[in-house]
Write a protein that holds these residues in place. Structure first.
Motif, PDB file in Angstrom:
ATOM      1  N   VAL A 136       0.837  -1.198   0.000  1.00  0.00           N
ATOM      2  CA  VAL A 136       0.000   0.000   0.000  1.00  0.00           C
ATOM      3  C   VAL A 136       0.874   1.251   0.000  1.00  0.00           C
ATOM      4  O   VAL A 136       2.102   1.185   0.196  1.00  0.00           O
ATOM      5  CB  VAL A 136      -0.949  -0.004   1.217  1.00  0.00           C
ATOM      6  CG1 VAL A 136      -1.910  -1.184   1.141  1.00  0.00           C
ATOM      7  CG2 VAL A 136      -0.152  -0.066   2.520  1.00  0.00           C
ATOM      8  N   SER A 137       0.233   2.397  -0.203  1.00  0.00           N
ATOM      9  CA  SER A 137       0.976   3.654  -0.312  1.00  0.00           C
ATOM     10  C   SER A 137       1.784   3.967   0.943  1.00  0.00           C
ATOM     11  O   SER A 137       2.821   4.636   0.878  1.00  0.00           O
ATOM     12  CB  SER A 137       0.017   4.809  -0.615  1.00  0.00           C
ATOM     13  OG  SER A 137      -0.973   4.910   0.401  1.00  0.00           O
ATOM     14  N   ALA A 138       1.318   3.478   2.113  1.00  0.00           N
ATOM     15  CA  ALA A 138       2.035   3.733   3.366  1.00  0.00           C
ATOM     16  C   ALA A 138       3.415   3.090   3.379  1.00  0.00           C
ATOM     17  O   ALA A 138       4.260   3.452   4.208  1.00  0.00           O
ATOM     18  CB  ALA A 138       1.217   3.237   4.554  1.00  0.00           C
ATOM     19  N   CYS A 139       3.683   2.157   2.471  1.00  0.00           N
ATOM     20  CA  CYS A 139       5.016   1.544   2.390  1.00  0.00           C
ATOM     21  C   CYS A 139       6.070   2.571   1.999  1.00  0.00           C
ATOM     22  O   CYS A 139       7.272   2.319   2.164  1.00  0.00           O
ATOM     23  CB  CYS A 139       5.012   0.388   1.392  1.00  0.00           C
ATOM     24  SG  CYS A 139       4.044  -1.043   1.906  1.00  0.00           S
ATOM     25  N   ALA A 140       5.632   3.714   1.476  1.00  0.00           N
ATOM     26  CA  ALA A 140       6.589   4.777   1.142  1.00  0.00           C
ATOM     27  C   ALA A 140       7.339   5.232   2.387  1.00  0.00           C
ATOM     28  O   ALA A 140       8.516   5.622   2.302  1.00  0.00           O
ATOM     29  CB  ALA A 140       5.855   5.949   0.490  1.00  0.00           C
ATOM     30  N   GLU A 141       6.687   5.171   3.559  1.00  0.00           N
ATOM     31  CA  GLU A 141       7.359   5.548   4.802  1.00  0.00           C
ATOM     32  C   GLU A 141       8.533   4.609   5.079  1.00  0.00           C
ATOM     33  O   GLU A 141       9.606   5.044   5.511  1.00  0.00           O
ATOM     34  CB  GLU A 141       6.368   5.509   5.957  1.00  0.00           C
ATOM     35  CG  GLU A 141       5.184   6.460   5.816  1.00  0.00           C
ATOM     36  CD  GLU A 141       4.170   6.257   6.915  1.00  0.00           C
ATOM     37  OE1 GLU A 141       4.459   5.494   7.863  1.00  0.00           O
ATOM     38  OE2 GLU A 141       3.084   6.850   6.830  1.00  0.00           O
ATOM     39  N   THR A 142       8.324   3.326   4.818  1.00  0.00           N
ATOM     40  CA  THR A 142       9.395   2.350   5.009  1.00  0.00           C
ATOM     41  C   THR A 142      10.540   2.621   4.046  1.00  0.00           C
ATOM     42  O   THR A 142      11.723   2.541   4.409  1.00  0.00           O
ATOM     43  CB  THR A 142       8.853   0.928   4.803  1.00  0.00           C
ATOM     44  OG1 THR A 142       7.725   0.720   5.658  1.00  0.00           O
ATOM     45  CG2 THR A 142       9.914  -0.123   5.113  1.00  0.00           C
ATOM     46  N   LEU A 143      10.204   2.963   2.815  1.00  0.00           N
ATOM     47  CA  LEU A 143      11.236   3.272   1.831  1.00  0.00           C
ATOM     48  C   LEU A 143      12.001   4.540   2.208  1.00  0.00           C
ATOM     49  O   LEU A 143      13.210   4.629   1.984  1.00  0.00           O
ATOM     50  CB  LEU A 143      10.606   3.419   0.449  1.00  0.00           C
ATOM     51  CG  LEU A 143      10.111   2.117  -0.185  1.00  0.00           C
ATOM     52  CD1 LEU A 143       9.306   2.402  -1.445  1.00  0.00           C
ATOM     53  CD2 LEU A 143      11.278   1.181  -0.499  1.00  0.00           C
ATOM     54  N   ARG A 144      11.308   5.515   2.795  1.00  0.00           N
ATOM     55  CA  ARG A 144      11.999   6.716   3.245  1.00  0.00           C
ATOM     56  C   ARG A 144      13.022   6.393   4.338  1.00  0.00           C
ATOM     57  O   ARG A 144      14.085   7.000   4.415  1.00  0.00           O
ATOM     58  CB  ARG A 144      10.991   7.743   3.765  1.00  0.00           C
ATOM     59  CG  ARG A 144      10.114   8.379   2.701  1.00  0.00           C
ATOM     60  CD  ARG A 144      10.901   9.238   1.741  1.00  0.00           C
ATOM     61  NE  ARG A 144      10.032   9.864   0.743  1.00  0.00           N
ATOM     62  CZ  ARG A 144      10.467  10.423  -0.380  1.00  0.00           C
ATOM     63  NH1 ARG A 144      11.766  10.427  -0.656  1.00  0.00           N
ATOM     64  NH2 ARG A 144       9.633  10.966  -1.239  1.00  0.00           N
TER      65      ARG A 144
END
Length: 255
Positions: A71-79
């Motif tokens: 989901v889009s919240a995975c962007a936080e993990t990538l950050r």
């Protein structure tokens, strides 16, 4: 300046429930409750990112790409991966819960596009504990694979990997391109500072829809139900060693 031996390192990372959070099962038994629950990067993937960053810091690699599916919240993990030292990130956005083979197929498509020389994966994810994605990816790419790596060294276009086994350690020499799955003992991931988090916001993070890759991610497995383990029985206090032996023999039946 000497040319790095590795052009790109690809590191898949997964967003999971934070290890410090108590797991709760949904009331209908269909899964684990994630609403309002603190999430973080899978600890084994943190070790993989740290390993990639150290290889780059040694001068043996040129670029680190972090990848996540979800989901889009995975962007936080990538950050977080970018703040640790990755150069750019790719999010394969989907609302479908992907099983290991589907994730491996997605990563194959990315590897054929990005052409990394080395892929470093965590040994397993702490939510499913399957430990299958790395091996499946190596098989689909037909790359050499070393699992449970506790020490690695990149030299002369090869990777020297020390792998943990039930009987001790094995040392594997792999030609590039290659794939590694890393163990807890490999390193201690660096602390992510606020300044690095701010810098990570300026690094490239591309988002692709899963459908755009044209990959079959159909599930071959069906989850029947999930349940919590039974409550732990209260301990028994014994008066002396004789009573302890009797309980172990007659009640627990372990003697």
């Amino acid at each position: 300046m000497q040319r790095p031996e590795i052009g790109k390192i690809l590191v898949p990372v997964k967003r999971v429930i934070d290890p410090c959070v108590a797991i709760r099962i949904k009331g209908d038994g269909t899964g684990v409750e994630t609403a309002g629950v603190r999430m973080s990067m899978n600890p084994f993937d943190e070790i993989a990112v740290e390993a990639a960053v150290r290889v780059k810091e040694s001068g043996a690699a040129n670029e680190i790409i972090a990848v996540s599916c979800g989901v889009s919240a995975c962007a936080e993990t990538l950050r977080t991966a970018l703040a640790m030292g990755a150069d750019r990130a790719i999010l394969i956005e989907t609302g479908i819960e992907l099983q290991p083979l589907a994730v491996a197929r997605v990563l194959v498509a990315l590897c054929r596009k990005e052409l990394p020389d080395l892929v470093i994966c965590g040994k397993q994810a702490i939510d499913s504990d399957a430990g299958q994605t790395g091996a499946m990816l190596a098989a689909l790419l037909d790359w050499p694979l070393a699992t449970r790596v506790s020490h690695l060294n990149v030299s002369e276009g090869q990777v020297l990997a020390t792998c943990e086994t039930d009987d001790g350690c094995e040392v594997w020499q792999l030609r590039l391109p290659a794939l590694l799955t890393v163990e807890l003992g490999l390193n201690t991931p660096r602390y992510v500072t606020l300044p690095n988090l701010m810098k990570a916001k300026k690094k490239p993070l591309d988002t692709l829809r899963l459908e755009a890759l044209g990959i079959n991610v159909g599930s071959r497995l069906a989850q029947v139900s999930i349940s919590a383990p039974p409550p732990r029985r209260a301990g028994v206090r014994v008066a002396d060693v004789g009573e302890l032996i009797r309980c172990l023999r007659d009640e627990a039946r372990v003697l």
